[in-house]
Design a protein around this motif. Structure first.
Motif, short mmCIF file in Angstrom:
data_model
loop_
_atom_site.label_atom_id
_atom_site.label_comp_id
_atom_site.label_asym_id
_atom_site.label_seq_id
_atom_site.Cartn_x
_atom_site.Cartn_y
_atom_site.Cartn_z
N LYS A 1 32.84 48.64 43.45
CA LYS A 1 33.50 49.89 43.07
C LYS A 1 32.54 50.69 42.18
N PHE A 2 32.64 51.99 42.23
CA PHE A 2 31.84 52.86 41.36
C PHE A 2 30.35 52.51 41.44
N ASP A 3 29.86 52.21 42.62
CA ASP A 3 28.44 51.89 42.82
C ASP A 3 27.96 50.69 42.01
N ARG A 4 28.88 49.81 41.69
CA ARG A 4 28.46 48.59 41.01
C ARG A 4 29.22 47.41 41.60
N PRO B 1 43.45 41.66 31.60
CA PRO B 1 42.65 42.14 32.73
C PRO B 1 43.47 42.43 33.98
N THR C 1 43.47 52.97 42.84
CA THR C 1 43.44 54.18 43.66
C THR C 1 42.20 55.00 43.33
N PRO C 2 41.11 54.85 43.99
CA PRO C 2 40.90 53.93 45.09
C PRO C 2 40.70 52.50 44.59
N ILE D 1 46.10 53.98 38.85
CA ILE D 1 44.79 54.63 38.90
C ILE D 1 43.69 53.62 39.17
N SER D 2 43.86 52.40 38.63
CA SER D 2 42.80 51.40 38.82
C SER D 2 42.81 50.81 40.23
N ARG E 1 30.69 43.41 40.92
CA ARG E 1 31.03 42.40 39.94
C ARG E 1 31.39 41.13 40.69
N THR F 1 36.78 41.91 33.04
CA THR F 1 36.91 43.36 33.22
C THR F 1 38.30 43.60 33.76
N SER F 2 38.71 44.85 33.83
CA SER F 2 40.00 45.11 34.44
C SER F 2 39.92 44.74 35.93
N ILE F 3 41.01 44.20 36.44
CA ILE F 3 41.03 43.68 37.81
C ILE F 3 42.29 44.22 38.48
N SER F 4 42.12 45.01 39.52
CA SER F 4 43.30 45.57 40.19
C SER F 4 43.34 45.17 41.66
N TYR F 5 43.32 43.87 41.87
CA TYR F 5 43.56 43.27 43.18
C TYR F 5 44.01 41.86 42.87
N GLU G 1 40.50 51.85 33.30
CA GLU G 1 39.94 52.72 34.34
C GLU G 1 39.79 54.16 33.84
#
Lengths: 169, 423
Positions: free
Chosen positions: A124-127, B356, A90-91, A87-88, A129, A163-167, B366
């Motif tokens: 992402k999400f209009d913000r 993270p 996508t997108p 989910i994190s 980082r 923060t969570s990082i999904s890349y 998320e």
């Protein structure tokens, strides 16, 4: 390799710093395009991809890391990011990274170790980082092509609140 | 603590109604201030593990609600929890995460404090009148108590004894600590991350098995078939969620891993066979089995109201920052003096899911953020925590027990929230 040994003159080796820079820029472009299969192909099979939890860590095996990936974990990580189920991712966030301030740490036959500064912006999400890191690449030449033997990403705030990082970095 | 809410007679019971809560409890800043006062200001809050302050002079920074504190061990070995604020002009007296020291000194005017918080030195003290009594200006000290290595602190001098507060959760804490495999449990590093959402969204998550196969599908897919089967606990009859009273709850996903010392019939899983072979070179078979079983962690998640969770083989500590921001610590646990290969495997398992860039935590973060974003819509709609209601049985201690995917734990937490907010 120790970061303290900053060389005053360029280190002679088979791989020029310029060649390494172009490789690192190409890798950054691949990662910004999230072309993870192409990224996997850059790696020597025995390579380690490490994001330590302390900016100065050296004993990765016996300490907690953010990422400590061998080839199998890298493959699994790519499947997680590309599979469409995380989910994190996508997108996924969009990223643009800048790599600069390249310094040769070590050079020898078929080998160069380079430290560079990386500045990554995520959207992402209009913000937006920002992540900043020292990145250490140990590159080797195999069958004429450069490959990543090891990559250590030392984030400036690795032991801070992230923060969570999904890349990938 | 913070100022009393502008609505002292507010009916908090109306915000939480058993199987549902009002959406505003995730976003109302006034309500957040009241929570800091009435919950985090009055009950026991988890601040550290004893292994993080192992020696005389050790200290560790932490938080009680939004307030920064220092957990310290004095020269006699006594533990203290001190508000990290000079009594003179409020500067923090410690900005190192952890370490060892003989005292804390304010960087502004040099006031010096002992490890127990007492004020020892005041530069140019002749500038204060004769009535100046140093004993009145030590660092603010919280009440401290420990249970099974976990250090809790409270601003409330009249707080009930920690053992009473933990109550029925204590037996589960004891079971959790068996993951030491015969060695003392120690904190072995922590991941920290923030998410832009309310702290109660995370609190709800610890005993929410319902989300696991949905949110953590990519994690499950990355496991071998045997391990994936182990984590596929939904739809099976033997898992459960138990209300433990005082807002605490336990979710048992893998009943065969409740008691790690119970060995009968347990087979070493394939993913641990190489580790077992290594350990056999130095340990007898009984010890090998005990250590290997402990490495995988316990088969339950324990939620300790309001801020601590014990899960598999780590602590998850939440820290409320504002109504819409929460910090999370995932503290990996190892075996003090245990076999290095076993501790290494612990670290790798932790990295795999947590942190993270783990295969699980970012997806949790998320969906928590999505909850916060979604609550901007439909302010008149409620948050439902109704799953499993009506299907619950009377469990241990006469408290509700639901199936493994029931929202029994959330209802337990909100019942306590309501009780404390109505104080």
């Amino acid at each position: 390799m120790t970061g303290a040994e900053v060389m005053e003159r360029p280190i002679e080796g088979d791989i020029s710093l310029r060649e390494a820079e172009e490789f690192i820029w190409r890798e950054a472009d691949i990662l910004d395009r999230a072309d993870y299969e192409a990224w996997l192909a850059l790696w020597a099979p025995e390579g380690r991809y490490v994001i330590p939890l302390k900016p100065e860590a050296t004993d990765f095996e016996n300490t907690l890391n953010i990422v400590y990936d061998d080839a199998q974990m890298r493959r699994m990580r790519v499947e997680r990011l590309s599979g469409g189920f995380a989910i994190s991712a996508t997108p996924a966030a969009r990223t643009i990274r800048l790599a600069s301030r390249f310094v040769t740490m070590e050079a020898g036959p078929g080998l160069i170790a380079v430290r560079s500064a990386m500045h990554l912006t995520e959207d992402k999400f209009d913000r937006q980082r920002v992540f900043v890191a020292n990145v250490e690449h140990r590159l080797v030449r195999r069958d004429g092509a450069l490959m990543i033997r090891d990559k250590v990403v030392r984030m400036i705030n690795a032991d801070g609140v992230l923060t969570s990082i999904s890349y990938l970095f | 603590m913070s100022a009393v809410s502008s609505e002292p007679n507010r009916d908090y019971a109306a915000l939480s109604r058993g199987d549902r809560v009002r959406t505003t409890i995730y976003s109302d800043p006034d309500l957040f201030e009241t929570e800091m006062e009435k919950i985090f200001g009055r009950t026991w809050v988890w601040v550290a593990h004893t292994s993080e302050v192992p020696e005389k002079g050790s200290f560790k920074r932490s938080w009680v609600g939004t307030q920064p504190v220092i957990v310290s061990r004095d020269r006699k070995g006594e533990l203290h929890v001190l508000v990290n604020r000079c009594r003179h002009r409020a500067a923090t007296v410690c900005e190192h995460d952890s370490g060892r020291t003989s005292s804390f000194q304010c960087p502004y005017h040099g006031w010096g404090y002992a490890l127990d918080g007492s004020l020892r030195g005041v530069p140019y003290s002749e500038g204060y009148g004769e009535g100046f009594d140093k004993s009145q200006f030590g660092l603010r000290r919280l009440k401290v108590a420990t249970y099974a290595g976990m250090i809790f602190a409270s601003f409330n001098e009249a707080v009930e004894p920690l053992e009473d507060f933990l109550g029925h959760a204590r037996v589960w804490i004891d079971l959790f600590m068996k993951q030491g495999g015969g060695f003392p449990v120690k904190a072995a590093g922590e991941h920290r991350f923030s998410f832009p959402g309310n702290w109660k969204i995370q609190l709800e998550n610890t005993t929410d098995a319902y989300h696991f196969p949905v949110v953590h599908k990519p994690f499950l897919q990355s496991l071998d078939a045997q391990t994936e089967e182990m984590f596929s606990f939904l739809g099976e009859d033997d898992g459960f969620v138990q209300d433990l009273g005082n807002g605490h709850s336990v979710m048992v996903m893998m009943p065969e891993l409740i008691d790690l010392d119970a060995d009968e019939g347990w087979q070493i899983p394939a993913r641990f066979s190489a580790l077992a072979d290594q350990l056999r070179e130095r340990y007898d078979e009984e010890q090998v089995r005990r250590i290997v079983k402990a490495v995988g962690g316990v088969g339950f998640n324990l939620n300790l109201f309001p801020n601590a969770a014990c899960s598999l083989s780590f602590f998850r500590i939440l820290r409320p920052v504002s109504a819409t921001e929460t910090h999370i610590r995932h503290i990996a646990l190892g075996m003090e003096g245990g076999p290095p290969e076993a501790n290494q495997m612990r670290l790798r398992l932790h990295e795999h899911f947590q942190g993270p860039m783990g295969f699980g935590s970012p997806d949790d973060a998320e969906v928590w953020e999505r909850v916060q974003r979604g609550t901007a819509g439909g302010p008149d709609l409620d948050i439902l925590v109704n799953r499993g209601e009506g299907l619950e049985k009377q469990g241990l201690h006469g408290l509700p027990r639901g199936d493994v995917s029931a929202e029994t734990g959330m209802r337990a937490a909100y019942a306590m929230w309501e009780r404390m907010m109505a104080q």
